[in-house]
Design a protein around this motif. Structure first.
Motif, PDB file in Angstrom:
ATOM      1  N   CYS A  21       0.972  -1.122  -0.085  1.00 32.43           N
ATOM      2  CA  CYS A  21       0.077  -0.031   0.018  1.00 32.43           C
ATOM      3  C   CYS A  21       0.719   1.230   0.003  1.00 32.43           C
ATOM      4  CB  CYS A  21      -0.983   0.001   1.357  1.00 32.43           C
ATOM      5  SG  CYS A  21       0.041   0.256   2.937  1.00 32.43           S
ATOM      6  N   SER A  22       0.095   2.258  -0.026  1.00 29.09           N
ATOM      7  CA  SER A  22       0.987   3.666   0.020  1.00 29.09           C
ATOM      8  C   SER A  22       1.940   3.800   1.256  1.00 29.09           C
ATOM      9  CB  SER A  22       0.072   4.824  -0.030  1.00 29.09           C
ATOM     10  OG  SER A  22       0.679   6.059   0.072  1.00 29.09           O
ATOM     11  N   LEU A  23       3.135   4.261   1.138  1.00 27.20           N
ATOM     12  CA  LEU A  23       3.751   4.499   2.387  1.00 27.20           C
ATOM     13  C   LEU A  23       3.660   5.838   3.157  1.00 27.20           C
ATOM     14  CD1 LEU A  23       7.390   3.332   0.809  1.00 27.20           C
ATOM     15  CD2 LEU A  23       5.412   1.892   2.189  1.00 27.20           C
ATOM     16  N   ARG A  24       2.770   6.876   2.405  1.00 28.62           N
ATOM     17  CA  ARG A  24       2.544   8.055   2.871  1.00 28.62           C
ATOM     18  C   ARG A  24       2.319   8.187   4.449  1.00 28.62           C
ATOM     19  NH1 ARG A  24       0.764  11.891  -1.739  1.00 28.62           N
ATOM     20  NH2 ARG A  24       0.860  13.185   0.053  1.00 28.62           N
ATOM     21  N   ILE A  25       1.539   7.177   4.972  1.00 26.67           N
ATOM     22  CA  ILE A  25       1.051   7.581   6.388  1.00 26.67           C
ATOM     23  C   ILE A  25       1.853   6.696   7.362  1.00 26.67           C
ATOM     24  CG2 ILE A  25      -1.326   7.447   5.488  1.00 26.67           C
ATOM     25  CD1 ILE A  25      -1.601   4.550   6.956  1.00 26.67           C
ATOM     26  N   PHE A  26       3.115   6.261   6.528  1.00 24.69           N
ATOM     27  CA  PHE A  26       3.869   5.641   7.840  1.00 24.69           C
ATOM     28  C   PHE A  26       5.262   6.242   8.080  1.00 24.69           C
ATOM     29  CE2 PHE A  26       1.644   2.131   5.573  1.00 24.69           C
ATOM     30  CZ  PHE A  26       0.949   1.481   6.730  1.00 24.69           C
ATOM     31  N   TYR A  80      -1.421  -0.898   9.198  1.00 23.77           N
ATOM     32  CA  TYR A  80      -1.091  -1.491   7.832  1.00 23.77           C
ATOM     33  C   TYR A  80      -2.368  -2.227   7.204  1.00 23.77           C
ATOM     34  CZ  TYR A  80       0.810  -4.489   4.093  1.00 23.77           C
ATOM     35  OH  TYR A  80       1.206  -4.884   2.729  1.00 23.77           O
ATOM     36  N   LEU A  81      -2.877  -3.065   7.945  1.00 18.99           N
ATOM     37  CA  LEU A  81      -4.203  -3.707   7.226  1.00 18.99           C
ATOM     38  C   LEU A  81      -5.202  -2.811   7.148  1.00 18.99           C
ATOM     39  CD1 LEU A  81      -4.414  -6.907   9.673  1.00 18.99           C
ATOM     40  CD2 LEU A  81      -3.335  -6.842   7.363  1.00 18.99           C
ATOM     41  N   GLY A  82      -5.626  -1.757   7.963  1.00 14.13           N
ATOM     42  CA  GLY A  82      -6.549  -0.839   7.482  1.00 14.13           C
ATOM     43  C   GLY A  82      -6.166   0.002   6.444  1.00 14.13           C
ATOM     44  N   ARG A  83      -4.889   0.436   6.089  1.00 12.82           N
ATOM     45  CA  ARG A  83      -4.747   1.196   4.943  1.00 12.82           C
ATOM     46  C   ARG A  83      -4.812   0.168   3.686  1.00 12.82           C
ATOM     47  NH1 ARG A  83      -3.847   6.558   3.557  1.00 12.82           N
ATOM     48  NH2 ARG A  83      -3.128   6.437   1.398  1.00 12.82           N
ATOM     49  N   LEU A  84      -4.504  -1.044   3.925  1.00 12.61           N
ATOM     50  CA  LEU A  84      -4.359  -1.837   2.805  1.00 12.61           C
ATOM     51  C   LEU A  84      -5.947  -2.019   2.230  1.00 12.61           C
ATOM     52  CD1 LEU A  84      -2.596  -3.485   1.211  1.00 12.61           C
ATOM     53  CD2 LEU A  84      -2.890  -5.550   2.515  1.00 12.61           C
ATOM     54  N   LYS A  85      -6.749  -2.310   3.335  1.00 18.89           N
ATOM     55  CA  LYS A  85      -8.309  -2.449   2.908  1.00 18.89           C
ATOM     56  C   LYS A  85      -8.852  -1.178   2.381  1.00 18.89           C
ATOM     57  CE  LYS A  85     -12.522  -3.641   5.377  1.00 18.89           C
ATOM     58  NZ  LYS A  85     -13.245  -3.727   6.582  1.00 18.89           N
ATOM     59  N   LEU A  86      -8.372  -0.100   2.893  1.00 18.32           N
ATOM     60  CA  LEU A  86      -9.062   1.236   2.534  1.00 18.32           C
ATOM     61  C   LEU A  86      -8.569   1.248   1.017  1.00 18.32           C
ATOM     62  CD1 LEU A  86     -10.674   3.683   3.392  1.00 18.32           C
ATOM     63  CD2 LEU A  86      -8.363   4.768   3.788  1.00 18.32           C
ATOM     64  N   GLU A  87      -7.184   1.093   0.609  1.00 17.34           N
ATOM     65  CA  GLU A  87      -6.896   1.329  -0.630  1.00 17.34           C
ATOM     66  C   GLU A  87      -7.475   0.120  -1.903  1.00 17.34           C
ATOM     67  OE1 GLU A  87      -2.486   1.674  -1.270  1.00 17.34           O
ATOM     68  OE2 GLU A  87      -2.518   3.227   0.274  1.00 17.34           O
TER      69      GLU A  87
END
Length: 122
Positions: A21-26, A80-87
């Motif tokens: 997923c995008s790395l922007r939030i990490f 990570y799982l939340g961002r992956l699911k969102l994307e």
């Protein structure tokens, strides 16, 4: 083979974790932790690896019993799982194009005709 040995073998076979997923939030630290422990987190959370420490057992409970994450690793995997699911659920919201597109009333060339001294200005 001991559980610890099977974990180490699992991680050796998997190699470096590829963040999907995008790395922007990490933060940089979180990115490094995901690369280092991502396969371990994934293996524990999905049942491929059997936990053998209390920390690992707690980690598994968070993701199998929907408990609130507490530790740095649990919070990171949850994020990570939340961002992956969102994307994955909203791909159109994450494929934004910020390229310039002429819109009509006047063009960039028209602007430079009025302000030639601004062309190729750095």
């Amino acid at each position: 083979m001991s559980l610890k040995s099977s974990h180490l073998n699992y991680l050796k076979v998997k190699g470096e974790f590829k963040i999907a997923c995008s790395l922007r939030i990490f933060t940089q630290e979180e990115i490094e932790l995901l690369k280092q422990f991502g396969h371990w987190f994934e293996g524990l959370a999905n049942g491929d690896l059997e936990p053998f420490t209390e920390v690992q057992k707690s980690f598994v409970r968070v993701f199998t019993e929907n408990m609130t994450p507490q530790t740095k690793h649990e919070l990171l995997w949850f994020k990570y799982l939340g961002r992956l699911k969102l994307e994955q659920e909203n791909p159109e919201k994450f494929k934004l194009d910020y390229s310039y597109e002429e819109q009509g009333f006047h063009t960039r060339e028209d602007y430079y005709k009025l302000h030639p001294h601004r062309r190729n200005r750095n």
